[in-house]
Design a protein around this motif. Structure first.
Motif, PDB file in Angstrom:
ATOM      1  N   MET A 154     -10.644 -14.390 -10.449  1.00 25.28           N
ATOM      2  CA  MET A 154     -11.779 -15.189 -10.008  1.00 25.28           C
ATOM      3  C   MET A 154     -12.682 -15.507 -11.190  1.00 25.28           C
ATOM      4  O   MET A 154     -12.591 -14.888 -12.235  1.00 25.28           O
ATOM      5  CB  MET A 154     -12.546 -14.446  -8.922  1.00 25.28           C
ATOM      6  CG  MET A 154     -11.713 -14.256  -7.668  1.00 25.28           C
ATOM      7  SD  MET A 154     -12.693 -13.571  -6.323  1.00 25.28           S
ATOM      8  CE  MET A 154     -11.367 -13.098  -5.215  1.00 25.28           C
ATOM      9  N   SER A 155     -13.570 -16.402 -10.970  1.00 26.35           N
ATOM     10  CA  SER A 155     -14.361 -16.920 -12.082  1.00 26.35           C
ATOM     11  C   SER A 155     -15.558 -16.016 -12.388  1.00 26.35           C
ATOM     12  O   SER A 155     -16.702 -16.412 -12.253  1.00 26.35           O
ATOM     13  CB  SER A 155     -14.810 -18.329 -11.698  1.00 26.35           C
ATOM     14  OG  SER A 155     -15.545 -18.877 -12.748  1.00 26.35           O
ATOM     15  N   THR A 156     -15.279 -14.802 -12.831  1.00 25.43           N
ATOM     16  CA  THR A 156     -16.364 -13.844 -13.051  1.00 25.43           C
ATOM     17  C   THR A 156     -16.919 -13.873 -14.478  1.00 25.43           C
ATOM     18  O   THR A 156     -17.937 -13.271 -14.749  1.00 25.43           O
ATOM     19  CB  THR A 156     -15.892 -12.412 -12.739  1.00 25.43           C
ATOM     20  OG1 THR A 156     -14.643 -12.201 -13.388  1.00 25.43           O
ATOM     21  CG2 THR A 156     -15.731 -12.200 -11.244  1.00 25.43           C
ATOM     22  N   TYR A 157     -16.233 -14.535 -15.386  1.00 25.78           N
ATOM     23  CA  TYR A 157     -16.715 -14.607 -16.770  1.00 25.78           C
ATOM     24  C   TYR A 157     -16.671 -16.043 -17.271  1.00 25.78           C
ATOM     25  O   TYR A 157     -15.733 -16.786 -16.925  1.00 25.78           O
ATOM     26  CB  TYR A 157     -15.851 -13.744 -17.700  1.00 25.78           C
ATOM     27  CG  TYR A 157     -16.147 -12.263 -17.582  1.00 25.78           C
ATOM     28  CD1 TYR A 157     -17.011 -11.630 -18.468  1.00 25.78           C
ATOM     29  CD2 TYR A 157     -15.565 -11.501 -16.563  1.00 25.78           C
ATOM     30  CE1 TYR A 157     -17.297 -10.281 -18.351  1.00 25.78           C
ATOM     31  CE2 TYR A 157     -15.850 -10.148 -16.433  1.00 25.78           C
ATOM     32  CZ  TYR A 157     -16.712  -9.547 -17.331  1.00 25.78           C
ATOM     33  OH  TYR A 157     -16.995  -8.211 -17.209  1.00 25.78           O
ATOM     34  N   ALA A 158     -17.668 -16.435 -18.082  1.00 27.53           N
ATOM     35  CA  ALA A 158     -17.607 -17.714 -18.791  1.00 27.53           C
ATOM     36  C   ALA A 158     -16.810 -17.461 -20.068  1.00 27.53           C
ATOM     37  O   ALA A 158     -17.355 -17.170 -21.116  1.00 27.53           O
ATOM     38  CB  ALA A 158     -19.010 -18.192 -19.116  1.00 27.53           C
ATOM     39  N   ARG A 159     -15.488 -17.523 -19.937  1.00 31.39           N
ATOM     40  CA  ARG A 159     -14.624 -17.080 -21.040  1.00 31.39           C
ATOM     41  C   ARG A 159     -14.556 -18.067 -22.192  1.00 31.39           C
ATOM     42  O   ARG A 159     -14.554 -19.275 -21.974  1.00 31.39           O
ATOM     43  CB  ARG A 159     -13.201 -16.863 -20.526  1.00 31.39           C
ATOM     44  CG  ARG A 159     -13.060 -15.737 -19.533  1.00 31.39           C
ATOM     45  CD  ARG A 159     -11.593 -15.664 -19.089  1.00 31.39           C
ATOM     46  NE  ARG A 159     -11.460 -15.006 -17.801  1.00 31.39           N
ATOM     47  CZ  ARG A 159     -11.328 -13.686 -17.646  1.00 31.39           C
ATOM     48  NH1 ARG A 159     -11.291 -12.919 -18.709  1.00 31.39           N
ATOM     49  NH2 ARG A 159     -11.227 -13.162 -16.447  1.00 31.39           N
ATOM     50  N   LYS A 160     -14.424 -17.544 -23.394  1.00 33.70           N
ATOM     51  CA  LYS A 160     -14.096 -18.344 -24.575  1.00 33.70           C
ATOM     52  C   LYS A 160     -12.610 -18.700 -24.493  1.00 33.70           C
ATOM     53  O   LYS A 160     -11.800 -17.879 -24.046  1.00 33.70           O
ATOM     54  CB  LYS A 160     -14.323 -17.536 -25.855  1.00 33.70           C
ATOM     55  CG  LYS A 160     -15.733 -17.031 -26.020  1.00 33.70           C
ATOM     56  CD  LYS A 160     -16.643 -18.118 -26.543  1.00 33.70           C
ATOM     57  CE  LYS A 160     -18.095 -17.700 -26.421  1.00 33.70           C
ATOM     58  NZ  LYS A 160     -18.964 -18.781 -25.958  1.00 33.70           N
ATOM     59  N   ASP A 161     -12.289 -19.903 -24.947  1.00 36.66           N
ATOM     60  CA  ASP A 161     -10.898 -20.349 -24.915  1.00 36.66           C
ATOM     61  C   ASP A 161     -10.148 -19.794 -26.124  1.00 36.66           C
ATOM     62  O   ASP A 161      -9.808 -20.514 -27.054  1.00 36.66           O
ATOM     63  CB  ASP A 161     -10.861 -21.883 -24.910  1.00 36.66           C
ATOM     64  CG  ASP A 161      -9.440 -22.398 -24.745  1.00 36.66           C
ATOM     65  OD1 ASP A 161      -8.564 -21.608 -24.323  1.00 36.66           O
ATOM     66  OD2 ASP A 161      -9.202 -23.574 -25.077  1.00 36.66           O
ATOM     67  N   ILE A 162      -9.947 -18.501 -26.099  1.00 36.18           N
ATOM     68  CA  ILE A 162      -9.290 -17.852 -27.233  1.00 36.18           C
ATOM     69  C   ILE A 162      -8.574 -16.614 -26.712  1.00 36.18           C
ATOM     70  O   ILE A 162      -9.086 -15.910 -25.847  1.00 36.18           O
ATOM     71  CB  ILE A 162     -10.337 -17.524 -28.325  1.00 36.18           C
ATOM     72  CG1 ILE A 162      -9.698 -16.857 -29.523  1.00 36.18           C
ATOM     73  CG2 ILE A 162     -11.438 -16.638 -27.800  1.00 36.18           C
ATOM     74  CD1 ILE A 162     -10.647 -16.834 -30.700  1.00 36.18           C
ATOM     75  N   THR A 163      -7.366 -16.390 -27.218  1.00 38.82           N
ATOM     76  CA  THR A 163      -6.544 -15.278 -26.742  1.00 38.82           C
ATOM     77  C   THR A 163      -6.070 -14.455 -27.932  1.00 38.82           C
ATOM     78  O   THR A 163      -5.442 -14.994 -28.839  1.00 38.82           O
ATOM     79  CB  THR A 163      -5.298 -15.817 -25.997  1.00 38.82           C
ATOM     80  OG1 THR A 163      -5.735 -16.727 -24.997  1.00 38.82           O
ATOM     81  CG2 THR A 163      -4.503 -14.702 -25.363  1.00 38.82           C
ATOM     82  N   PHE A 164      -6.388 -13.185 -27.894  1.00 45.06           N
ATOM     83  CA  PHE A 164      -5.937 -12.315 -28.974  1.00 45.06           C
ATOM     84  C   PHE A 164      -4.629 -11.647 -28.587  1.00 45.06           C
ATOM     85  O   PHE A 164      -4.427 -11.268 -27.433  1.00 45.06           O
ATOM     86  CB  PHE A 164      -7.004 -11.266 -29.289  1.00 45.06           C
ATOM     87  CG  PHE A 164      -8.286 -11.889 -29.755  1.00 45.06           C
ATOM     88  CD1 PHE A 164      -8.345 -12.516 -30.986  1.00 45.06           C
ATOM     89  CD2 PHE A 164      -9.410 -11.886 -28.940  1.00 45.06           C
ATOM     90  CE1 PHE A 164      -9.521 -13.120 -31.423  1.00 45.06           C
ATOM     91  CE2 PHE A 164     -10.589 -12.480 -29.368  1.00 45.06           C
ATOM     92  CZ  PHE A 164     -10.643 -13.103 -30.611  1.00 45.06           C
ATOM     93  N   THR A 165      -3.750 -11.517 -29.551  1.00 45.21           N
ATOM     94  CA  THR A 165      -2.440 -10.947 -29.252  1.00 45.21           C
ATOM     95  C   THR A 165      -2.152  -9.682 -30.049  1.00 45.21           C
ATOM     96  O   THR A 165      -1.212  -8.955 -29.752  1.00 45.21           O
ATOM     97  CB  THR A 165      -1.323 -11.963 -29.562  1.00 45.21           C
ATOM     98  OG1 THR A 165      -1.510 -12.462 -30.888  1.00 45.21           O
ATOM     99  CG2 THR A 165      -1.369 -13.124 -28.578  1.00 45.21           C
TER     100      THR A 165
END
Ligand SMILES: *Cc1c(COP(=O)(O)O)cnc(C)c1O
Length: 387
Positions: free
Chosen positions: A1-12
């Motif tokens: 669900m939309s609980t965070y205003a996420r940054k468009d970045i994914t760490f691997t």
């Protein structure tokens, strides 16, 4: 669900204080997943203990004895100077346990409506009771009716709390952060906790400290209350305890440690062998690698270096810190700095709208501290230019 205003970045991938995104770009992590990864990312001893424990045993149940849980309880009590531990899976759950202890303590004395004093600007979690305890209207909005039995006082103001205690016979406990984290790195005066301690002794209240963010070496001591030589009756911790493995603990001392009986509280997952083996290794590593003194000296170095450039900066109101918990308060809202920092491959966050919050791993080296300080100074400059 939309609980965070996420940054468009994914760490691997991570290594120490560094993170890599999907495109192989490298970032300096001055946030530690919000005070969680104190030992940094991919710590070999942590990775190793997780692999070892996972291949031995993940879960049984709290209806049986769990050796790693007993060892962790002993160790955590030894470093915190508390007596007994209840294990759960998050900070909010640890505070729920504390709130239940306060209710038991109040009801035992036949207090009509056991009431906990909590502070303005505080953060205690997102469950119904802990969001009620949280001193932020935004956390409450839309979730009414809130939980009964809380009364609010300003932070760092023991006189107001003394007044409340005098006039309200329902008060059974005080719940406060020794340093407010989400609220903006607010450090109380150095007699505050002692003053609360004596009020609690005088009125037979439980002093309950939320060390979820400040605990496990974050401020350069095992727990932040040790800076003021004060021991609470109840202490909660989580974040840095598992270095990313979900675990929380509610610790108690003296009579407060004897309030729960079989049936009065519990958790299916809490204190499982995997989480406890990991946390035990976290505590061992903090000690073996002398990370309390590293957090103290590197935190001081970071504050000093930031002050050299920013102390007289027209946008900067205050620079403050305790160990690796550092806030740079600007004179205006500055959430945009998070993105400016991201462009420079630096992870920080802004809390309470105008406070840049730095929570670097406890393992951060001198060179890395210099890098963080330089990048922050550049960010503040850029921010000023774009105003
Ligand atoms: C993060 C935090 C919590 C909540 O912990 P969760 O693990 O997110 O439930 C509670 N109190 C303080 C002081 C915190 O920093």
């Amino acid at each position: 669900m939309s609980t965070y205003a996420r940054k468009d970045i994914t760490f691997t991938k991570g290594q120490g204080i560094w993170l890599w995104d999907e495109n192989g770009e490298k970032y300096l992590d001055a946030l530690s997943g919000i005070a969680v990864c104190g030992l940094g990312h991919a710590h070999p001893k942590i990775a190793n203990v997780i692999a070892k424990q996972a291949s031995a045993l993940l879960h049984t149940s709290n209806i049986y004895r769990i050796r790693t849980q007993e060892q962790l309880g002993d160790r955590l009590c030894a470093v915190s100077n508390m007596d007994r531990a209840f294990f759960c899976n998050s900070g909010a759950e640890a505070n729920e346990a504390a709130i239940k202890l306060a209710r038991l303590h109040g009801n035992k004395q036949s207090i009509k409506i056991p009431t906990i004093i909590v502070c303005e600007n505080s953060f205690h979690g997102r469950t119904m009771a802990t969001l009620t305890a949280t001193g932020n209207r935004k956390a409450h909005a839309g979730f009414e009716p809130l939980v009964a039995g809380f009364i609010r006082a300003p932070f760092n103001d023991s006189e107001t709390i003394a007044e409340i205690c005098k006039n309200n016979s329902n008060v059974c406990a005080i719940l406060v952060e020794p340093i407010q984290g989400e609220g903006g790195i607010h450090i109380p005066n150095n007699t505050y906790l002692q003053e609360l301690r004596s009020l609690c002794d005088q009125h037979n209240l439980l002093l309950m400290l939320d060390e979820i963010q400040t605990g496990n070496g974050r401020t350069g001591k095992w727990f932040a209350c040790h800076h003021q030589q004060v021991l609470p009756d109840v202490m909660t911790t989580a974040k840095g305890l598992g270095n990313g493995m979900p675990i929380g603990a509610c610790l108690a001392r003296g009579a407060a440690a004897e309030l729960f009986a079989p049936g009065s509280h519990g958790s299916t997952f809490g204190g499982n062998p995997l989480a406890c083996a990991t946390a035990l290794q976290v505590l061992t590593t903090i000690k073996e690698d002398d990370l309390l003194s590293n957090a103290t000296s590197m935190g001081q170095l970071l504050v000093d270096t930031l002050k050299q450039t920013l102390a007289d900066h027209p946008l900067v109101k205050d620079i403050r810190g305790c160990g690796m918990m550092i806030g740079i308060e600007l004179k205006m809202p500055c959430t945009k700095i998070v993105n400016l920092a991201l462009e420079k491959k630096l992870l920080v966050n802004v809390t309470a709208n105008n406070i840049i919050r730095l929570l670097p791993p406890l393992i951060t080296s001198q060179d890395e501290i210099t890098m963080i300080a330089n990048l922050i100074c550049e960010c503040v400059e850029d921010f000023q230019q774009r105003l």
